[in-house]
Every structure is written in C-alpha cells, then in structure tokens.
Design a protein around this motif. Structure first.
Motif, short mmCIF file in Angstrom:
data_model
loop_
_atom_site.label_atom_id
_atom_site.label_comp_id
_atom_site.label_asym_id
_atom_site.label_seq_id
_atom_site.Cartn_x
_atom_site.Cartn_y
_atom_site.Cartn_z
N MET A 109 0.69 -1.22 0.14
CA MET A 109 0.00 0.11 -0.02
C MET A 109 0.88 1.40 -0.10
N ARG A 110 1.99 1.22 0.76
CA ARG A 110 2.77 2.35 0.90
C ARG A 110 3.33 2.93 -0.65
N ARG A 111 3.82 1.84 -1.48
CA ARG A 111 4.64 2.05 -2.68
C ARG A 111 3.43 2.33 -3.60
N ARG A 112 2.13 1.74 -3.54
CA ARG A 112 1.11 2.40 -4.43
C ARG A 112 0.96 3.81 -4.11
N ALA A 113 0.84 4.35 -2.83
CA ALA A 113 0.60 5.47 -2.46
C ALA A 113 1.86 6.55 -2.98
N GLU A 114 2.69 5.93 -3.18
CA GLU A 114 4.09 6.56 -3.70
C GLU A 114 4.23 6.78 -5.18
N ARG A 115 3.54 5.74 -5.89
CA ARG A 115 3.37 6.04 -7.35
C ARG A 115 2.14 6.99 -7.46
N ALA A 116 1.15 7.07 -6.66
CA ALA A 116 0.00 7.88 -6.97
C ALA A 116 0.76 9.30 -6.70
N LEU A 117 1.36 9.51 -5.76
CA LEU A 117 2.19 10.98 -5.53
C LEU A 117 2.95 11.40 -6.62
N GLN A 118 3.83 10.44 -7.23
CA GLN A 118 4.63 10.69 -8.48
C GLN A 118 3.65 11.22 -9.64
N ALA A 119 2.54 10.37 -9.68
CA ALA A 119 1.64 10.68 -10.74
C ALA A 119 0.94 12.10 -10.53
N VAL A 120 0.83 12.68 -9.22
CA VAL A 120 0.54 14.11 -8.97
C VAL A 120 1.36 14.88 -9.58
N ALA A 121 2.80 14.67 -9.36
CA ALA A 121 3.87 15.45 -9.68
C ALA A 121 3.67 15.69 -11.24
N PHE A 122 3.68 14.66 -12.06
CA PHE A 122 3.34 14.61 -13.51
C PHE A 122 2.04 15.56 -13.98
N ASP A 123 1.20 15.44 -12.93
CA ASP A 123 0.11 16.50 -13.21
C ASP A 123 0.44 17.60 -13.50
N THR A 124 1.32 18.31 -12.32
CA THR A 124 1.85 19.44 -12.13
C THR A 124 2.88 19.96 -13.32
N ILE A 125 3.78 18.65 -13.65
CA ILE A 125 4.33 19.08 -14.66
C ILE A 125 3.83 19.38 -16.24
N GLY A 126 3.16 18.47 -16.42
CA GLY A 126 2.22 18.45 -17.81
C GLY A 126 3.02 18.46 -18.80
N ALA A 127 2.69 19.61 -19.41
CA ALA A 127 3.39 20.01 -21.12
C ALA A 127 4.77 20.47 -20.71
N GLY A 128 5.17 20.79 -19.54
CA GLY A 128 6.58 21.20 -19.39
C GLY A 128 7.63 19.86 -19.57
N TYR A 129 7.23 18.92 -19.26
CA TYR A 129 8.04 17.63 -19.57
C TYR A 129 8.47 17.62 -21.05
N GLY A 130 7.61 17.75 -22.12
CA GLY A 130 8.06 17.80 -23.53
C GLY A 130 9.07 19.09 -23.78
N GLU A 131 8.83 20.17 -23.15
CA GLU A 131 9.44 21.43 -23.25
C GLU A 131 10.80 21.25 -22.59
N ALA A 132 10.94 20.30 -21.57
CA ALA A 132 12.28 20.17 -20.92
C ALA A 132 13.30 19.05 -21.87
N PHE A 133 12.26 18.26 -22.63
CA PHE A 133 13.07 17.10 -23.13
C PHE A 133 12.42 17.14 -24.62
N PRO A 134 12.75 18.09 -25.49
CA PRO A 134 11.99 18.13 -26.79
C PRO A 134 12.61 17.34 -27.80
N ALA A 135 14.05 17.10 -27.69
CA ALA A 135 14.72 16.23 -28.78
C ALA A 135 14.47 14.54 -28.46
N LYS A 136 13.67 13.99 -29.57
CA LYS A 136 13.42 12.50 -29.20
C LYS A 136 13.89 11.68 -30.42
N GLY A 137 15.14 12.00 -30.72
CA GLY A 137 15.73 11.11 -31.81
C GLY A 137 15.72 9.84 -31.44
N GLY A 138 16.48 9.37 -30.39
CA GLY A 138 16.77 8.25 -30.01
C GLY A 138 15.24 7.22 -29.77
#
Length: 234
Positions: A1-30
């Motif tokens: 249960m603890r690790r499931r909660a940790e994964r949920a919190l990481q998902a919340v972090a990505f909710d905040t990051i949103g489109a900023g992830y693609g802006e930080a990693f724009p090159a996708k050649g590999g």
C-alpha cells in the motif's frame, strides 16, 4: 500500500509538470529511432501497448500514424488529457488510440482486466499485444519492482512479441531527485545490469543503443539514455 501511494504521488507530480515535460525534453531522436526499429517488425494494425504514454508525444503519434492499434496507459490524469487532445488534433490515422488510467504495477492482473474491459485480449490483456513500448516509465519504480513489471509486460505479449524500452543509464535505486520543480524517485541501471534484468525476466535483447542527452531545461543534468529492442522468449 505504501508503494502504491508513492506511485500515486509521482503521478500527481506529473499532473503539475504537464506539458513542461515535453519542453524540457524536446529532442526525441533516440526514442523515435527505437520506434522505427519496432515498426519494421510489426504487421499493419498490430496491437501495441505504450506504458507510461505521457502526452503521447512522440510514441503514440508515431505508432498510430504507422497504422498500429495503440493502447496508452498512464497514472497521470493531466498527461492522459494531453494525450487525448493530441490524438484528436494529430494527423489522421487508420486507428484512433485509446487511453486508460492505470498503475503500471497492475498490468496483466485482474485489476487491469476490470479497468480495460478487453475480453478479446484475454484476462488483463494477457497475450494480446504484438509489442509493448516503455520509454522512461520504469525509472519511476524501485529496482525490486522493475523485474516484476517486466514479467507482467512479458505476460501481455504474444509469443515472440516485442518490447521497446528506454531507460537512463545510472546506478540508482528509487533515489529522490529534483525534477522540474518537483521531487521524483528515480531508478536506473548500468547497461550490463539492465540487460541481465531483461534476460532474467524472459526477454532476448536484440538491439541496443546509447545516446548522451542534454535536456533543454538547465535545471536538469545531462544523462545517458539507453534504448533496447527485445523479444519475448518462450
């Protein structure tokens, strides 16, 4: 249960990051090159699962444009919303992608079967996919959970099915690191160790490549990205 909660919190972090992830990693050649190697071995209309699909850029778009039947899964509501919007705005494709919110640790379990309602693919989708892609999604798991999830991805694949994997080369086990204004726990392997884990999980590594990558965001350090094309054994 603890690790499931940790994964949920990481998902919340990505909710905040949103489109900023693609802006930080724009090159996708590999990532795109690994996708092309995968597509060269798939028949038109093959079922492909993208694990940790994020915004759908670039893998969902690459696969759907090539005529694959793509299922994208992620635990971040915001990322899935962006992926659905991107699919609607993107180029016309033979098959529209479908998206599901699910914890990757639940893949190939009864929980996944109930969430997806995909009886044609078998219980939990087992054995129904020609290929699975997992680009930089397993890095969010502790090292002791990664082999478990790899085993479940193997269950989802048909015999001889393909796995395209992207990881960061680093000897890290769920280490808290700053990431775009949030703290994420990140895992990685040295490339020899990663290949050993894949082989032990029931995969043959057929192709591998490494790229030195400098994110666009100056708050993130350069990294070595690993891309591996694998095949289910047995």
């Amino acid at each position: 249960m603890r690790r499931r909660a940790e994964r949920a919190l990481q998902a919340v972090a990505f909710d905040t990051i949103g489109a900023g992830y693609g802006e930080a990693f724009p090159a996708k050649g590999g990532q795109l090159a690994c996708g092309r190697r995968l597509l060269a071995q798939l028949e038109p209309g093959a079922a492909v699962l993208d694990v940790g699909c994020g915004t759908g850029d670039p893998t969902v778009r690459q696969l759907t444009t090539a005529g694959m039947r793509v299922t994208g899964v992620d635990l971040s509501d915001v990322m899935l919303t962006l992926a659905r919007e991107g699919a609607r705005r993107g180029p016309r494709a033979p098959y529209a992608p479908v998206f599901h919110r699910i914890d990757m640790y639940d893949l190939a379990t009864d929980r996944a079967g109930q969430a997806w309602n995909l009886p044609a693919l078998g219980p939990g989708g087992r054995g129904g996919f020609a290929a699975v892609t997992a680009f930089f999604s397993l890095i969010l798991l502790p090292q002791d959970e990664i082999p478990v999830v790899l085993g479940r991805l193997r269950e989802l694949l048909r015999p001889g099915g393909l796995l395209a994997l992207g990881m960061v080369e680093a000897d890290l086990d769920h280490v808290p690191l700053p990431f775009l204004g949030r703290e994420l726990r990140i895992s990685g392997y040295l490339r020899e160790d990663l290949e050993r884990v894949l082989v032990e999980a029931g995969f043959a590594v057929e192709d591998r490549s490494g790229y030195s990558y400098a994110p666009a965001s100056t708050s993130l350090p350069p990294e070595e990205q690993l891309f591996l094309c694998c095949r289910r054994v047995g």
